[in-house]
Write a protein that holds these residues in place. Structure first.
Motif, PDB file in Angstrom:
ATOM      1  N   ALA A  54      62.431  39.890  31.514  1.00 28.17           N
ATOM      2  CA  ALA A  54      63.756  40.515  31.192  1.00 28.17           C
ATOM      3  C   ALA A  54      64.744  40.634  32.575  1.00 28.17           C
ATOM      4  N   ALA A  55      63.941  40.669  33.611  1.00 31.18           N
ATOM      5  CA  ALA A  55      64.642  40.687  34.960  1.00 31.18           C
ATOM      6  C   ALA A  55      65.324  39.001  35.113  1.00 31.18           C
ATOM      7  N   LEU A  56      64.521  38.054  34.767  1.00 27.23           N
ATOM      8  CA  LEU A  56      65.195  36.540  34.841  1.00 27.23           C
ATOM      9  C   LEU A  56      66.270  36.389  33.924  1.00 27.23           C
ATOM     10  N   LEU A  57      65.899  37.093  32.841  1.00 30.00           N
ATOM     11  CA  LEU A  57      67.202  37.102  31.795  1.00 30.00           C
ATOM     12  C   LEU A  57      68.651  37.389  32.338  1.00 30.00           C
ATOM     13  N   LEU A  58      68.481  38.598  32.973  1.00 34.96           N
ATOM     14  CA  LEU A  58      69.650  39.302  33.594  1.00 34.96           C
ATOM     15  C   LEU A  58      70.150  38.277  34.857  1.00 34.96           C
ATOM     16  N   LEU A  59      69.491  37.722  35.421  1.00 31.11           N
ATOM     17  CA  LEU A  59      69.747  36.721  36.489  1.00 31.11           C
ATOM     18  C   LEU A  59      69.638  35.515  36.257  1.00 31.11           C
ATOM     19  N   GLU A  60      69.738  35.138  34.741  1.00 28.71           N
ATOM     20  CA  GLU A  60      69.773  33.734  34.563  1.00 28.71           C
ATOM     21  C   GLU A  60      70.850  32.845  34.865  1.00 28.71           C
TER      22      GLU A  60
ATOM     23  N   VAL B 235      50.351  46.941  32.881  1.00 31.54           N
ATOM     24  CA  VAL B 235      50.271  47.747  34.089  1.00 31.54           C
ATOM     25  C   VAL B 235      50.947  49.199  33.973  1.00 31.54           C
ATOM     26  N   ARG B 236      50.402  50.064  34.779  1.00 35.92           N
ATOM     27  CA  ARG B 236      50.819  51.334  34.833  1.00 35.92           C
ATOM     28  C   ARG B 236      52.274  51.652  35.477  1.00 35.92           C
ATOM     29  N   ALA B 237      53.398  51.638  34.727  1.00 37.16           N
ATOM     30  CA  ALA B 237      54.381  51.623  35.272  1.00 37.16           C
ATOM     31  C   ALA B 237      55.536  52.073  33.985  1.00 37.16           C
ATOM     32  N   GLU B 238      56.871  52.597  34.667  1.00 40.04           N
ATOM     33  CA  GLU B 238      57.960  52.799  33.459  1.00 40.04           C
ATOM     34  C   GLU B 238      58.724  51.399  33.324  1.00 40.04           C
ATOM     35  N   ALA B 239      58.909  51.199  32.339  1.00 43.70           N
ATOM     36  CA  ALA B 239      59.503  49.629  32.107  1.00 43.70           C
ATOM     37  C   ALA B 239      60.969  49.473  32.925  1.00 43.70           C
ATOM     38  N   ASN B 240      61.897  50.397  32.747  1.00 46.39           N
ATOM     39  CA  ASN B 240      63.105  50.294  33.079  1.00 46.39           C
ATOM     40  C   ASN B 240      63.164  50.482  34.428  1.00 46.39           C
ATOM     41  N   ARG B 241      62.227  51.329  35.302  1.00 46.01           N
ATOM     42  CA  ARG B 241      62.285  51.169  36.538  1.00 46.01           C
ATOM     43  C   ARG B 241      61.586  49.955  37.158  1.00 46.01           C
ATOM     44  N   LEU B 242      60.696  49.601  36.617  1.00 44.20           N
ATOM     45  CA  LEU B 242      59.933  48.304  37.057  1.00 44.20           C
ATOM     46  C   LEU B 242      60.839  46.966  36.963  1.00 44.20           C
ATOM     47  N   GLU B 243      61.797  46.897  35.862  1.00 48.27           N
ATOM     48  CA  GLU B 243      62.425  46.121  35.985  1.00 48.27           C
ATOM     49  C   GLU B 243      63.890  45.910  37.036  1.00 48.27           C
TER      50      GLU B 243
ATOM     51  N   VAL C 104      64.530  43.000  39.417  1.00 49.15           N
ATOM     52  CA  VAL C 104      65.793  42.690  39.562  1.00 49.15           C
ATOM     53  C   VAL C 104      66.430  42.699  41.128  1.00 49.15           C
ATOM     54  N   ASN C 105      66.205  43.571  41.919  1.00 48.58           N
ATOM     55  CA  ASN C 105      66.402  43.856  43.236  1.00 48.58           C
ATOM     56  C   ASN C 105      65.799  42.798  43.996  1.00 48.58           C
ATOM     57  N   LEU C 106      64.580  42.597  43.602  1.00 47.71           N
ATOM     58  CA  LEU C 106      63.827  41.496  44.526  1.00 47.71           C
ATOM     59  C   LEU C 106      64.351  40.111  44.377  1.00 47.71           C
ATOM     60  N   MET C 107      64.274  39.762  43.123  1.00 45.61           N
ATOM     61  CA  MET C 107      64.804  38.432  42.608  1.00 45.61           C
ATOM     62  C   MET C 107      66.281  38.113  43.130  1.00 45.61           C
ATOM     63  N   GLY C 108      67.123  39.192  42.819  1.00 45.15           N
ATOM     64  CA  GLY C 108      68.498  38.962  43.276  1.00 45.15           C
ATOM     65  C   GLY C 108      68.643  38.795  44.810  1.00 45.15           C
ATOM     66  N   ASN C 109      67.795  39.633  45.759  1.00 46.15           N
ATOM     67  CA  ASN C 109      67.812  39.158  47.172  1.00 46.15           C
ATOM     68  C   ASN C 109      67.178  37.742  47.448  1.00 46.15           C
ATOM     69  N   ALA C 110      66.291  37.397  46.744  1.00 47.91           N
ATOM     70  CA  ALA C 110      65.960  35.924  46.729  1.00 47.91           C
ATOM     71  C   ALA C 110      66.717  34.997  46.550  1.00 47.91           C
TER      72      ALA C 110
END
Length: 609
Positions: A461-467, A487-495, A499-505
């Motif tokens: 999903a994150a890659l789709l937003l930054l495709e 994994v034990r996490a909330e999906a929206n906040r994990l995305e 997105v933040n880390l991939m966008g910085n990359a």
């Protein structure tokens, strides 16, 4: 009559009770020391007596283990034949073979047969008879001790006469070594320094000892002439050791306190006579621990005497204190009232401060939630230009395909129209995916929500937003993680974190010739956690900037391109998931990684994106 009033005055003085306390301390010290030392010596003596009996029994059993062997050999036909023909070589050879077999089976060291003059006729192995053999045969002895010249250990010899026609024709000799038993005592002496065992022969020379350095020492005192006589007797393989200066006779049960010249400490000496063997078994027990316990008991007695004296002093002081207590109670009640007023005032202030703190915490949580949502909207704003291009392209294509389909219908080309409709459906689905993901990403996340999230779905999903950005930059995207892993996490906040880390990359690689984005997942803690790594091939950051990456409003981007809140918010989200966000410098580029708890085990396979 004038002395009678002086007694109450004397009893009311603290100095009198201090004098009594000192006298009681001295008395308790002396009595407790004597009683404890006497009791400790009696206990040590009883324990040493039991051990002495055990050592004596063990030694007697070891020496008597082969007592019947010479008698049994004496009636063997092979040895009888040897006695009838002592010069017959065949008879000697047969006897030597039999003795060798018996020696191996019995576990002895040597078996041999001599004639009446002490000359060896047959033996289990080649040997040189001990020097004391002739002396023992002449005295008609059935056993004797001798030292092994090669090893210095003590050997025990059993003798049994062989008779032929009612006359002594020879002697059967059984030799076995006492080194294993002595090694056991030495090992015991090394492990316990509180007890030492000595075995002395009829000359009062130590032939076995748990202290190896005391072997062949003299129990008493030996003058130079006696030392020369002992050395000339050929009983001992080395020079006679130092004098131990032990008394000639020792108490068996109570023991006797001695102090050896070779060991400067008090010892309790006890002995046990082994009359049949002509041995003297001596046990030396260390009295240091007894004296230490006596000193502790003495100080305890002194403390007990001091406690009695101090108790008397306390009772005297208590009488004076009761008089002062009444006055103190009045003052205490006044101070208690003042303290209650002060406590009430401080409690009200603390309650107000607590309410204000709760209000500040609620405002901070609200501000953090708004900041989190604003960060997401800022990311959407940064992506708006590219996303508009992504949506505008399919719309233009849809318009062209629609007009083309109308003309194809007029010309009756239905197959071509169907193909155009299929392409239009795929473009509509493509735009629908983008808009659904944008809608899901823009939705305000519930910070209290948690659950099981497919990790690969969040990455996709994150890659789709930054495709649109990755395709425009020509970035090579590699995803290496387990398909189906949750994994034990909330999906929206994990995305949002991804997105933040991939966008910085992507920002870090936009001016680089090599643009490669890698998203990895590696198991941790035997599969109970997973490490997610977002790696780029950008320029990286300096060591100085690395220490400030997670500080609010710190950014390495040009002015106007970043607020410096993305990593701060991402680190906070990861911390709420139970993990830690870290930045690691690579040989080329950076790696931002964090760990999450795995929800359920999954089948490992590589996901390609």
């Amino acid at each position: 009559m004038s002395d009678v009033p002086r007694l109450p005055r004397l009893l009311s003085r603290p100095g009198f009770y201090l004098f009594v306390t000192g006298a009681l301390m001295v008395l308790g010290f002396v009595l407790a020391h004597r009683l404890s030392e006497r009791s400790g010596r009696e206990q040590l003596s009883a324990l040493s007596t039991e051990r002495l009996e055990l050592y004596a029994t063990n030694l007697s059993a070891e020496l008597g283990r082969h007592a019947a062997l010479p008698g049994l050999l004496a009636i063997a036909p092979t040895l009888q034949a040897l006695m009838q023909a002592p010069d017959d070589a065949d008879a000697r050879h047969a006897a030597s073979q039999m003795l060798a077999r018996v020696n191996v089976r019995a576990g002895t060291h040597q078996l041999f047969v001599t004639d009446a003059r002490g000359q060896v006729l047959s033996a289990s192995e080649t040997l040189t008879p001990p020097a004391r053999l002739g002396e023992a045969m002449a005295q008609g002895r059935t056993h004797f001790f001798a030292a092994d010249p090669a090893t210095g250990s003590t050997d025990f010899y059993l003798l049994h006469p062989l008779r032929q026609a009612a006359r002594a024709a020879g002697v059967i000799v059984v030799r076995f070594n006492l080194a294993p038993l002595e090694a056991t005592w030495v090992d015991l002496g090394l492990r316990s320094q509180n007890e030492r065992i000595l075995v002395a022969d009829d000359q009062d020379v130590v032939i076995m000892s748990s202290v190896q350095a005391w072997k062949y020492a003299v129990l008493g005192h030996a003058d130079p002439s006696r030392r020369l006589a002992l050395q000339a007797s050929a009983r001992y393989p080395q020079a006679i050791g130092a004098d131990l200066d032990l008394p000639a006779s020792l108490e068996v049960h109570q023991g006797q306190q001695v102090r050896l010249p070779v060991l400067d400490k008090p010892l309790l000496a006890q002995q046990r006579q082994l009359v049949p063997l002509g041995l003297r078994l001596v046990a030396l027990s260390d009295l240091t621990e007894v004296r230490q316990r006596a000193q502790l008991a003495a100080w305890g007695g002194a403390a007990f005497g001091a406690s009695i004296g101090l108790l008397l002093l306390y009772l005297s002081s208590r009488r004076r204190a009761l008089r002062q207590l009444t006055q103190a109670q009045t003052q205490l009640q006044q101070a208690h009232g003042q303290l209650e007023q002060l406590v009430d005032s401080r409690t009200a202030e603390l309650r107000q401060a607590n309410d204000a703190l709760k209000t500040q915490i609620a405002q901070r949580l609200q501000t953090e939630g708004e900041l989190l949502q604003a960060s997401k909207l800022a990311v959407l704003g940064q992506m708006s230009a590219g996303l508009s291009h992504e949506v505008n392209q399919p719309l233009t294509a849809l318009r062209a395909l629609a007009r083309n389909s109308i003309r194809l219908l007029e010309n009756g080309r239905r197959d071509a129209v169907a193909t155009n409709l299929q392409l239009m459906d795929e473009m509509v689905e493509r735009m629908s995916q983008i808009t659904r993901q944008l809608k899901s990403f823009a939705r305000k996340a519930d910070e209290q929500a948690s659950g099981s999230t497919p990790l690969l779905d969040s990455v996709r999903a994150a890659l789709l937003l930054l495709e649109h950005r990755s395709r425009a930059l020509g970035v090579q995207v590699d995803v290496d993680m387990t398909a189906g892993q949750r994994v034990r996490a909330e999906a929206n906040r994990l995305e949002q974190v991804l997105v933040n880390l991939m966008g910085n990359a992507l920002d870090a690689m936009q001016h680089e010739p090599l643009r490669r984005l890698r998203v990895l997942a590696r198991p941790l803690d035997e599969g109970r956690r997973v490490l997610i790594q977002v790696q780029d091939s950008g320029t990286g950051v300096s060591e100085a900037a690395l220490a400030h990456l997670f500080e609010p409003f710190f950014t390495t981007k040009p002015a106007g391109e970043g607020l410096g809140l993305g990593l701060v918010i991402s680190a906070k989200i990861v911390h709420e998931f139970g993990g830690t966000l870290r930045a690691v410098r690579l040989e080329r580029g950076m790696s931002f990684e964090f760990d999450l708890a795995v929800d359920t085990p999954s089948t490992t396979e590589t996901a390609d994106v």
